[in-house]
Design an enzyme around this catalytic site. Structure first.
Site, PDB file in Angstrom:
ATOM      1  CB  SER A 124      -5.381 -43.143  -5.373  1.00 38.72           C
ATOM      2  OG  SER A 124      -6.680 -43.660  -5.276  1.00 38.72           O
ATOM      3  CE1 TYR A 148      -7.152 -37.521  -5.986  1.00 36.30           C
ATOM      4  CE2 TYR A 148      -8.304 -39.618  -6.276  1.00 36.30           C
ATOM      5  CZ  TYR A 148      -7.379 -38.832  -5.598  1.00 36.30           C
ATOM      6  OH  TYR A 148      -6.672 -39.375  -4.554  1.00 36.30           O
ATOM      7  CE  LYS A 152      -3.537 -38.443  -5.770  1.00 34.28           C
ATOM      8  NZ  LYS A 152      -2.536 -37.630  -5.043  1.00 34.28           N
TER       9      LYS A 152
HETATM   10  P1  NAD Z   1      -6.471 -33.907   2.542  1.00 34.54           P
HETATM   11  O1  NAD Z   1      -7.274 -33.049   1.636  1.00 34.54           O
HETATM   12  O2  NAD Z   1      -6.869 -33.994   3.968  1.00 34.54           O
HETATM   13  O3  NAD Z   1      -4.915 -33.491   2.465  1.00 34.54           O
HETATM   14  C1  NAD Z   1      -4.352 -32.904   1.326  1.00 34.54           C
HETATM   15  C2  NAD Z   1      -3.705 -31.614   1.787  1.00 34.54           C
HETATM   16  O4  NAD Z   1      -3.067 -30.964   0.697  1.00 34.54           O
HETATM   17  C3  NAD Z   1      -4.722 -30.615   2.356  1.00 34.54           C
HETATM   18  O5  NAD Z   1      -4.273 -30.243   3.639  1.00 34.54           O
HETATM   19  C4  NAD Z   1      -4.675 -29.433   1.383  1.00 34.54           C
HETATM   20  O6  NAD Z   1      -4.900 -28.203   2.048  1.00 34.54           O
HETATM   21  C5  NAD Z   1      -3.292 -29.575   0.807  1.00 34.54           C
HETATM   22  N1  NAD Z   1      -3.069 -29.043  -0.551  1.00 34.54           N
HETATM   23  C6  NAD Z   1      -3.780 -29.282  -1.677  1.00 34.54           C
HETATM   24  N2  NAD Z   1      -3.192 -28.679  -2.737  1.00 34.54           N
HETATM   25  C7  NAD Z   1      -2.071 -28.058  -2.273  1.00 34.54           C
HETATM   26  C8  NAD Z   1      -1.044 -27.284  -2.869  1.00 34.54           C
HETATM   27  N3  NAD Z   1      -1.041 -26.997  -4.172  1.00 34.54           N
HETATM   28  N4  NAD Z   1      -0.043 -26.812  -2.072  1.00 34.54           N
HETATM   29  C9  NAD Z   1      -0.029 -27.076  -0.748  1.00 34.54           C
HETATM   30  N5  NAD Z   1      -0.979 -27.804  -0.127  1.00 34.54           N
HETATM   31  C10 NAD Z   1      -1.993 -28.282  -0.881  1.00 34.54           C
HETATM   32  O7  NAD Z   1      -6.427 -35.367   1.887  1.00 34.54           O
HETATM   33  P2  NAD Z   1      -5.847 -36.723   2.467  1.00 34.54           P
HETATM   34  O8  NAD Z   1      -6.993 -37.664   2.581  1.00 34.54           O
HETATM   35  O9  NAD Z   1      -4.969 -36.468   3.618  1.00 34.54           O
HETATM   36  O10 NAD Z   1      -4.993 -37.194   1.212  1.00 34.54           O
HETATM   37  C11 NAD Z   1      -3.601 -36.982   1.109  1.00 34.54           C
HETATM   38  C12 NAD Z   1      -3.147 -37.475  -0.249  1.00 34.54           C
HETATM   39  O11 NAD Z   1      -3.498 -38.851  -0.388  1.00 34.54           O
HETATM   40  C13 NAD Z   1      -3.810 -36.750  -1.421  1.00 34.54           C
HETATM   41  O12 NAD Z   1      -2.856 -36.591  -2.446  1.00 34.54           O
HETATM   42  C14 NAD Z   1      -4.892 -37.718  -1.851  1.00 34.54           C
HETATM   43  O13 NAD Z   1      -5.211 -37.569  -3.211  1.00 34.54           O
HETATM   44  C15 NAD Z   1      -4.241 -39.066  -1.573  1.00 34.54           C
HETATM   45  N6  NAD Z   1      -5.202 -40.156  -1.357  1.00 34.54           N
HETATM   46  C16 NAD Z   1      -6.174 -40.023  -0.413  1.00 34.54           C
HETATM   47  C17 NAD Z   1      -7.102 -41.058  -0.249  1.00 34.54           C
HETATM   48  C18 NAD Z   1      -8.225 -40.922   0.763  1.00 34.54           C
HETATM   49  O14 NAD Z   1      -9.195 -41.683   0.644  1.00 34.54           O
HETATM   50  N7  NAD Z   1      -8.132 -40.059   1.754  1.00 34.54           N
HETATM   51  C19 NAD Z   1      -7.033 -42.228  -1.037  1.00 34.54           C
HETATM   52  C20 NAD Z   1      -6.002 -42.340  -1.966  1.00 34.54           C
HETATM   53  C21 NAD Z   1      -5.085 -41.287  -2.123  1.00 34.54           C
HETATM   54  N1  UFG Z   2     -20.908 -45.471  -0.053  1.00 32.89           N
HETATM   55  C1  UFG Z   2     -22.246 -45.500   0.295  1.00 32.89           C
HETATM   56  N2  UFG Z   2     -22.803 -44.378   0.817  1.00 32.89           N
HETATM   57  C2  UFG Z   2     -22.097 -43.230   1.018  1.00 32.89           C
HETATM   58  C3  UFG Z   2     -20.722 -43.205   0.662  1.00 32.89           C
HETATM   59  C4  UFG Z   2     -20.169 -44.344   0.122  1.00 32.89           C
HETATM   60  O1  UFG Z   2     -22.914 -46.517   0.130  1.00 32.89           O
HETATM   61  O2  UFG Z   2     -22.667 -42.223   1.475  1.00 32.89           O
HETATM   62  C5  UFG Z   2     -20.282 -46.700  -0.584  1.00 32.89           C
HETATM   63  C6  UFG Z   2     -19.714 -46.552  -1.974  1.00 32.89           C
HETATM   64  O3  UFG Z   2     -20.691 -46.819  -2.948  1.00 32.89           O
HETATM   65  C7  UFG Z   2     -18.571 -47.584  -1.955  1.00 32.89           C
HETATM   66  C8  UFG Z   2     -18.095 -47.561  -0.495  1.00 32.89           C
HETATM   67  O4  UFG Z   2     -19.179 -46.998   0.247  1.00 32.89           O
HETATM   68  O5  UFG Z   2     -19.087 -48.862  -2.230  1.00 32.89           O
HETATM   69  C9  UFG Z   2     -16.850 -46.718  -0.274  1.00 32.89           C
HETATM   70  O6  UFG Z   2     -17.061 -45.422  -0.798  1.00 32.89           O
HETATM   71  P1  UFG Z   2     -16.081 -44.200  -0.487  1.00 32.89           P
HETATM   72  O7  UFG Z   2     -16.658 -42.989  -1.149  1.00 32.89           O
HETATM   73  O8  UFG Z   2     -15.810 -44.119   0.970  1.00 32.89           O
HETATM   74  O9  UFG Z   2     -14.706 -44.646  -1.171  1.00 32.89           O
HETATM   75  P2  UFG Z   2     -14.393 -45.033  -2.692  1.00 32.89           P
HETATM   76  O10 UFG Z   2     -13.905 -46.442  -2.674  1.00 32.89           O
HETATM   77  O11 UFG Z   2     -15.508 -44.690  -3.589  1.00 32.89           O
HETATM   78  O12 UFG Z   2     -13.209 -44.006  -3.022  1.00 32.89           O
HETATM   79  C10 UFG Z   2     -12.049 -43.890  -2.203  1.00 32.89           C
HETATM   80  C11 UFG Z   2     -11.508 -42.451  -2.293  1.00 32.89           C
HETATM   81  C12 UFG Z   2     -11.035 -42.175  -3.691  1.00 32.89           C
HETATM   82  C13 UFG Z   2     -10.028 -43.201  -4.100  1.00 32.89           C
HETATM   83  C14 UFG Z   2     -10.611 -44.599  -3.957  1.00 32.89           C
HETATM   84  C15 UFG Z   2      -9.592 -45.652  -4.256  1.00 32.89           C
HETATM   85  O13 UFG Z   2     -12.523 -41.534  -1.954  1.00 32.89           O
HETATM   86  O14 UFG Z   2     -10.399 -40.911  -3.707  1.00 32.89           O
HETATM   87  O15 UFG Z   2     -11.080 -44.792  -2.611  1.00 32.89           O
HETATM   88  O16 UFG Z   2      -8.488 -45.449  -3.461  1.00 32.89           O
HETATM   89  F1  UFG Z   2      -9.703 -42.988  -5.387  1.00 32.89           F
END
Ligand code: NAD
Ligand code: UFG
Length: 337
Positions: A124, A148, A152
């Site tokens: 991330s 979190y 990562k």
């Molecule tokens: P998500 O929660 O939809 O998917 C993660 C999946 O992992 C879920 O289906 C959950 O049930 C499963 N899971 C969690 N722990 C587990 C375990 N121990 N064994 C088996 N399954 C398990 O999240 P996502 O948005 O699809 O994210 C996927 C990956 O990308 C995650 O590692 C997340 O940290 C990373 N990531 C997501 C974002 C974002 O904004 N969505 C940003 C950066 C990184």
């Molecule tokens: N925001 C609002 N109102 C809301 C939600 C978000 O104003 O209700 C704003 C936040 O302050 C930020 C922007 O929208 O400026 C984006 O916020 P998000 O929560 O959608 O995303 P972040 O950038 O805070 O975080 C995301 C993921 C994290 C990851 C990070 C960097 O949620 O897990 O991107 O990859 F770590």
């Protein structure tokens, strides 16, 4: 080639499963369903006409992983499984360290027993912490602000050390920026539990009338309009980045880090206005104080991925907003029947 997707029933995992199946890969998913529904993969099968078996189990459990590798010949792993809520990680740090780090280490232990050397890891942009100079390049200093993020950061460290100790390993560490949107069919998408933390799912629930307005967290940042700027990337572009990473891993050894972002920064108000325009809707909002822990601006330098992976994000903000709403309006209760 058969690919194991840990966390394959989740948001990014299910979109990647669809891309892989359409590209001719075989897919097996392992997910404990802690944040997902099996319905996501059922719909992937419906969209692709191909099977994606789901094993319900814990990726951090070596016995479970071993059983999966014994049942299926796995050629590569994409490791999505993990807990991902920043706020929750501050309240429950041990749950995050245990789940996210044990899963990474279990894979590193079990994969070589089955001669599986390719792993693509979901990292991330959060690993860049509060580093202020934009755009963020892969060689910028890293450091995190919450548990979190540290899971990562530490997983990246573990994977880098393991690859250095064993030259057969091919690890690709992908630092995602802000994935939003959904598959254009509107059949799969992001299905957050409870009130969404992230901006786009929150806007979608305001649009559907589930929530009455958006809180804009701060308009006093040193940005163009005072609201936070981020690098939003269409989840299908992100999914395609994983295909590119798998191809890269087939011809490279060691551990390599790539940003997956667009290189464009949009503010919260840019997103609100783009969503309104793309979908002909009004999103009521009010400005509230900053959310603790948020940074002003975060966007990628996407050139290393363009050169190394031969991949670039293609979909624009209008498409992201249209596809996000298409999913929400067709599935007001997510995957719930
Ligand atoms: P998500 O929660 O939809 O998917 C993660 C999946 O992992 C879920 O289906 C959950 O049930 C499963 N899971 C969690 N722990 C587990 C375990 N121990 N064994 C088996 N399954 C398990 O999240 P996502 O948005 O699809 O994210 C996927 C990956 O990308 C995650 O590692 C997340 O940290 C990373 N990531 C997501 C974002 C974002 O904004 N969505 C940003 C950066 C990184
Ligand atoms: N925001 C609002 N109102 C809301 C939600 C978000 O104003 O209700 C704003 C936040 O302050 C930020 C922007 O929208 O400026 C984006 O916020 P998000 O929560 O959608 O995303 P972040 O950038 O805070 O975080 C995301 C993921 C994290 C990851 C990070 C960097 O949620 O897990 O991107 O990859 F770590």
């Amino acid at each position: 080639m058969r690919v194991l997707l840990t966390g394959g029933a989740g948001y990014i995992g299910s979109h990647t499963a669809l891309c892989l199946l359409n590209a001719g890969y075989e897919v097996v998913a392992l997910d404990n369903l802690s944040n997902a529904s099996p319905e996501a993969l059922r719909r992937v099968e419906e969209l692709t006409g191909k099977k994606a078996p789901l094993i319900v189990g814990d990726c951090a459990d070596e016995k479970t992983l071993t059983a999966v590798f014994e049942e299926y010949k796995i050629d590569a792993v994409i490791h999505f499984a993990g807990l991902k809520a920043v706020g929750e990680s501050v309240r429950k740090p041990l749950d995050y360290y245990q789940n996210n780090l044990d899963a990474t280490m279990a894979l590193c232990r079990v994969m070589p027993k089955f001669n599986c050397s390719i792993l693509v890891f979901s990292s991330s942009a959060t690993v860049y912490g509060t580093y202020p100079e934009m755009p963020l390049r892969e060689d910028c200093p890293t450091g995190c602000t919450n548990p979190y993020g540290w899971t990562k950061w530490i997983s990246e460290r573990i994977l880098t050390d393991v690859a250095a100790a064993d030259e057969t390993r091919s690890f690709v560490l992908l630092r995602y920026f802000n994935p939003i949107g959904a598959h254009e069919s509107g059949r799969i998408g992001e299905d957050p539990t409870g009130i969404p933390n992230n901006l786009m799912p929150y806007i979608c629930q305001v649009a559907s009338g589930k929530l009455d307005h958006l809180n804009v967290f701060g308009d006093d940042y040193p940005t163009r309009d005072g609201t936070g700027e981020r690098d939003y990337i269409h989840v299908m572009d992100l999914a395609e980045g994983h295909l590119a990473a798998l191809k890269y891993a087939e011809s490279h050894h060691g551990a390599e880090v790539f940003n997956l972002g667009t290189g464009e920064a949009y503010s919260v108000l840019d997103i609100v206005h783009a969503f309104e325009k793309a979908n002909d809707l009004t999103i009521p909002y009010q400005v509230t104080p900053r959310r603790p822990g948020d940074i002003a601006v975060c966007y990628a330098d996407p050139e290393k991925a363009a050169n190394g992976l031969k991949w670039r994000a293609k979909r624009d903000l209008t498409t992201m907003c249209r596809d996000a709403w298409n999913w929400q309006k067709n599935n007001p209760k997510g995957y719930e029947k």
